[in-house]
Scaffold this active site. Structure first.
Site, PDB file in Angstrom:
ATOM      1  N   ASP A 191      14.207  10.701  28.036  1.00 50.47           N
ATOM      2  CA  ASP A 191      15.107  11.309  29.012  1.00 50.47           C
ATOM      3  C   ASP A 191      15.444  12.714  28.514  1.00 50.47           C
ATOM      4  OD1 ASP A 191      17.275  12.070  30.564  1.00 50.47           O
ATOM      5  OD2 ASP A 191      18.104  10.038  30.682  1.00 50.47           O
ATOM      6  N   HIS A 192      14.947  13.700  29.227  1.00 48.17           N
ATOM      7  CA  HIS A 192      15.095  15.083  28.744  1.00 48.17           C
ATOM      8  C   HIS A 192      16.545  15.581  28.816  1.00 48.17           C
ATOM      9  CE1 HIS A 192      13.656  18.694  27.162  1.00 48.17           C
ATOM     10  NE2 HIS A 192      12.831  19.110  28.097  1.00 48.17           N
ATOM     11  N   ARG A 193      17.419  14.815  29.492  1.00 49.05           N
ATOM     12  CA  ARG A 193      18.842  15.188  29.489  1.00 49.05           C
ATOM     13  C   ARG A 193      19.442  14.949  28.112  1.00 49.05           C
ATOM     14  NH1 ARG A 193      20.954  11.353  34.154  1.00 49.05           N
ATOM     15  NH2 ARG A 193      19.624   9.978  32.934  1.00 49.05           N
ATOM     16  N   ILE A 242      17.227  14.173  25.104  1.00 53.07           N
ATOM     17  CA  ILE A 242      16.330  14.510  23.988  1.00 53.07           C
ATOM     18  C   ILE A 242      15.545  15.789  24.296  1.00 53.07           C
ATOM     19  CG2 ILE A 242      14.265  13.668  22.764  1.00 53.07           C
ATOM     20  CD1 ILE A 242      15.697  10.824  23.414  1.00 53.07           C
TER      21      ILE A 242
END
Ligand code: CAO
Length: 424
Positions: free
Chosen positions: A396-398, A400
């Site tokens: 989850d780029h939010r 990591i």
């Protein structure tokens, strides 16, 4: 004679909120007409009148907290009640009027002695100018939907949960909702192009499909690929497998990968976490419960193996074999599929070189494992054959960053290349 109607036993000793006043002073009510709506942290309920007569005082207002035996309203039971239809018409005045200062300022105790009467139990009944039960009212409040906009299809025009759902669906399809709506999938008549047959999706596929769809939309995914040199790990596993096989234990690469993953999660705690529902904070977990995607005849399920950090490879091998067998035959209990802090999806037994797994919310990352193969690796100025394991980490780029994702897979690959320190 004037009598007060009291708060009944609402099943909780904690104060409950008054969320609606459904009568007004001067209104004639019948037995069972709803007088107020109360809401605890578990449920909302309408309190029915135990008396027929004229409401002479209202002792609570919206926002008050009440407990059992508090006075709600006083009713002059001497006044003959009107027929139900007339009383309902009176009740159709907006409830807010009933809570005006003049109304609540009326004396609670009038000249005649006031007796107290308590409703037997809260009931779900008709309400003020919209006709709906507490569950529908509560849901409409949670979703911010004005019930006046909805036409009830229940008896007497009562608004039911289905009416609320139909309203939301129509808003989403028309695209005039506040949020965004998915484009409509065209309904194609495939039989125009050749013979077809239709097969209903399994229950598991319907359920997991909805979750996968949500996770795919909600999570901004990035997938990081890497390869681990598992030549030594496999030599060790094969050596141990021969010994363990005599005890009926099958040691597959997955169990060793689970141990290495826990080591990586300990080094990178942000991967062993969940994003809070409001997206403002990270909930870091002190436990290492690993979800394992299991392919069953009815579809994909995620079995959760708890406390992987505390268990040895033999115990984990037995547990993985037992839970994947159970998932395929009897099916898993909900508790066996909940509480993961990270998930692994292994297609290594089948094949493939890489894939992009979908994050299993509320986890923030998932590791995809593909089939290992021998590849030429340049080491010490020469090409050597090494057994390489493809890793595909979706996150989850939010939560990591890309650099963190690459560091995690590198750490994991290094750990798999030298598992001795983890196992010891
Ligand atoms: N590379 C090469 N061989 C592998 C391997 C890998 N990465 N992983 C497993 N193998 C081998 C095993 O050693 C075993 O070999 P032998 O039978 O010769 O001993 C064989 O493949 C079968 O392994 P397995 O699949 O039975 O066991 P496992 O512990 O690796 O996995 C389980 C268990 C339950 C995860 C697996 O059976 C399964 O269901 N996988 C599918 C998961 C899935 O569908 N994921 C997709 C989700 S979509 O996002």
């Amino acid at each position: 004679m004037k009598q007060a109607i009291l708060v009944p036993d609402v099943g909780s000793s904690n104060p409950v909120d008054v969320i609606e006043i459904l009568v007004k002073v001067g209104q004639t009510i019948q037995v069972d007409d709803p007088i107020v709506t109360l809401e605890s942290d578990k449920a909302s309920m309408e309190v029915p009148s135990t008396l027929a007569g004229k409401v002479t005082a209202i002792h609570v207002k919206v926002g008050d907290k009440v407990t059992q035996d508090n006075e709600l309203v006083t009713v002059d039971a001497a006044v003959e009640a009107e027929p139900a239809s007339a009383s309902k018409a009176a009740a159709s005045e907006p409830a807010s009027k009933a809570a005006t200062p003049e109304a609540t300022a009326m004396p609670a105790v009038a000249s005649a002695p006031v007796a107290a009467t308590k409703p037997e139990a809260p009931a779900v009944t008709a309400a003020d100018d919209v006709y709906a039960g507490p569950a529908v009212r509560r849901l409409s409040r949670e979703l911010g939907i004005d019930l006046h906009r909805i036409r009830g299809t229940g008896r007497g025009g009562r608004i039911q949960t289905d009416d609320l759902h139909a309203y939301i669906k129509s808003k989403m399809q028309s695209g005039d909702g506040a949020g965004f709506s998915l484009p409509q999938v065209p309904d194609v008549d495939h039989s125009k192009f050749g013979p077809i047959s239709t097969q209903e999706l399994s229950k598991i596929k319907k359920l997991s499909g909805a979750n996968l769809q949500r996770n795919w939309i909600v999570v901004p995914h990035v997938t990081q690929f890497d390869e681990a040199d598992i030549t030594d790990m496999e030599a060790f596993r094969k050596q141990q497998s021969d010994i363990l096989a005599k005890q009926g234990i099958k040691l597959t690469p997955l169990v060793l990968i689970m141990k290495a993953v826990v080591s990586a999660l300990q080094a990178f705690p942000n991967f062993n976490a969940s994003l809070s529902a409001d997206g403002q904070s990270l909930i870091l977990k002190q436990y290492y419960h690993i979800g394992v995607a299991v392919d069953t005849p009815n579809g994909l399920v995620v079995a959760v193996i708890r406390d992987v950090d505390k268990k040895g490879v033999i115990a984990l091998s037995k547990e993985l074999a037992a839970i994947s067998e159970k998932a395929r035959t009897k099916g898993l209990m909900p508790a066996e599929m909940q509480g993961s802090s990270f998930t692994i999806s292994s297609l290594g037994g089948i094949g493939g070189t890489a894939f992009t797994p979908i994050v299993n919310l509320p986890d923030v990352a998932i590791l995809g494992v593909s089939r290992s193969s021998i590849k030429p690796v340049y080491q010490d100025e020469q090409w050597v054959p090494r057994l390489m394991l493809p890793l595909s980490l979706s996150y989850d780029h939010r939560v990591i960053d890309g650099a963190e994702g690459a560091r995690f897979t590198r750490y994991l690959a290094d750990t798999l290349a030298d598992l001795r320190r983890v196992l010891l």
